[in-house]
Design a protein around this motif. Sequence first.
Motif, PDB file in Angstrom:
ATOM      1  N   ALA A  77      -9.948  -9.607  19.610  1.00  0.00           N
ATOM      2  CA  ALA A  77      -9.308  -9.705  20.924  1.00  0.00           C
ATOM      3  C   ALA A  77      -8.310  -8.574  21.133  1.00  0.00           C
ATOM      4  N   ALA A  78      -7.491  -8.280  20.116  1.00  0.00           N
ATOM      5  CA  ALA A  78      -6.504  -7.199  20.244  1.00  0.00           C
ATOM      6  C   ALA A  78      -7.190  -5.846  20.392  1.00  0.00           C
ATOM      7  N   GLN A 138      -0.848  -2.315  17.305  1.00  0.00           N
ATOM      8  CA  GLN A 138       0.018  -2.873  16.274  1.00  0.00           C
ATOM      9  C   GLN A 138      -0.359  -4.314  15.950  1.00  0.00           C
ATOM     10  N   THR A 139      -0.785  -5.053  16.959  1.00  0.00           N
ATOM     11  CA  THR A 139      -1.236  -6.434  16.720  1.00  0.00           C
ATOM     12  C   THR A 139      -2.425  -6.451  15.780  1.00  0.00           C
ATOM     13  N   ALA A 140      -3.409  -5.598  16.051  1.00  0.00           N
ATOM     14  CA  ALA A 140      -4.591  -5.531  15.181  1.00  0.00           C
ATOM     15  C   ALA A 140      -4.212  -5.089  13.770  1.00  0.00           C
ATOM     16  N   ARG A 141      -3.303  -4.121  13.657  1.00  0.00           N
ATOM     17  CA  ARG A 141      -2.893  -3.644  12.337  1.00  0.00           C
ATOM     18  C   ARG A 141      -2.243  -4.753  11.515  1.00  0.00           C
ATOM     19  N   LEU A 142      -1.356  -5.510  12.129  1.00  0.00           N
ATOM     20  CA  LEU A 142      -0.663  -6.577  11.408  1.00  0.00           C
ATOM     21  C   LEU A 142      -1.606  -7.709  11.030  1.00  0.00           C
ATOM     22  N   PHE A 143      -2.551  -8.044  11.893  1.00  0.00           N
ATOM     23  CA  PHE A 143      -3.523  -9.080  11.545  1.00  0.00           C
ATOM     24  C   PHE A 143      -4.435  -8.621  10.411  1.00  0.00           C
ATOM     25  N   VAL A 144      -4.774  -7.338  10.379  1.00  0.00           N
ATOM     26  CA  VAL A 144      -5.567  -6.813   9.265  1.00  0.00           C
ATOM     27  C   VAL A 144      -4.787  -6.933   7.963  1.00  0.00           C
ATOM     28  N   HIS A 145      -3.486  -6.628   8.022  1.00  0.00           N
ATOM     29  CA  HIS A 145      -2.642  -6.770   6.831  1.00  0.00           C
ATOM     30  C   HIS A 145      -2.592  -8.227   6.370  1.00  0.00           C
ATOM     31  N   ALA A 146      -2.441  -9.157   7.313  1.00  0.00           N
ATOM     32  CA  ALA A 146      -2.439 -10.579   6.958  1.00  0.00           C
ATOM     33  C   ALA A 146      -3.784 -11.002   6.393  1.00  0.00           C
ATOM     34  N   ASN A 147      -4.858 -10.398   6.884  1.00  0.00           N
ATOM     35  CA  ASN A 147      -6.195 -10.709   6.382  1.00  0.00           C
ATOM     36  C   ASN A 147      -6.315 -10.337   4.912  1.00  0.00           C
ATOM     37  N   PHE A 148      -5.786  -9.174   4.539  1.00  0.00           N
ATOM     38  CA  PHE A 148      -5.816  -8.757   3.140  1.00  0.00           C
ATOM     39  C   PHE A 148      -5.046  -9.737   2.261  1.00  0.00           C
TER      40      PHE A 148
END
Length: 246
Positions: A77-78, A138-148
């Motif tokens: 979505a982001a 930035q939203t997508a980047r932070l969610f990717v980090h949380a995914n890891f």
Amino acid sequence: MDWNWRKEHLDLVLVPSGLLIMFGYHLFLLYRYQRIPHKTTIGYENHFNVAWIERIMQVEAKDRGQALSVISSNITAATSLSSISLVLSSLIGTWIGSSTENIFTSNLVYGNTSPSVVSIKYITLLSCFLVAFACFVQTARLFVHANFLISMPNCKIPLSYIEKPVTTASAFWSIGIRALYFAIILLLWIFGPIPMFVSSVIMVVTLHILDSNSTELHEFQPTPSDNSFDKIGKEMTAVTRGYWTP
């Protein structure tokens, strides 16, 4: 002469008033979020995010596939909204570079139609879309980090390490959406200051309804285990004991 003066200076009254209404409402929303977050939709959703993270981290890493799917949906979505914002920014940039002799500078627009004001309209609209693009990235980047972090096996990760990127990503998401709201009223400014001011009032009334929360926060407690095989095993053990008991 008096008519031309009123028409050209209408932007100086209605446009700052509309922007002041929008900025004033968001300052009021920020104040409410800081003082009574449970009364706002943002605080309500953050409460759910934190509870979701706490429950997800109680599950083993190999069983967190559903959580990764939720994160992936947010990333998609982001990414989609950031792409849309970038495309619209490119179109507006191309429009600025083209001739300003179009319908937006004609007599159909009741307001200031000078080339300088038209350029300001496009630049402010472009700025809103660029802010939205940056926030969604930035939203997508932070969610990717949380995914890891969520998918990391054989490691006990503090909850704060995951709560921080998820809640920060939600904040960037909210800012990006608000930038699109501002872009809507600035887009209507192209058609004149009157549509812009009216849309600002309607936008604030609508956002106040959507941003208010009257539902009490639910404390998510783990449900008791209800494994049918365990129940059958306990029943068979009880029957066996009763059978062999003299």
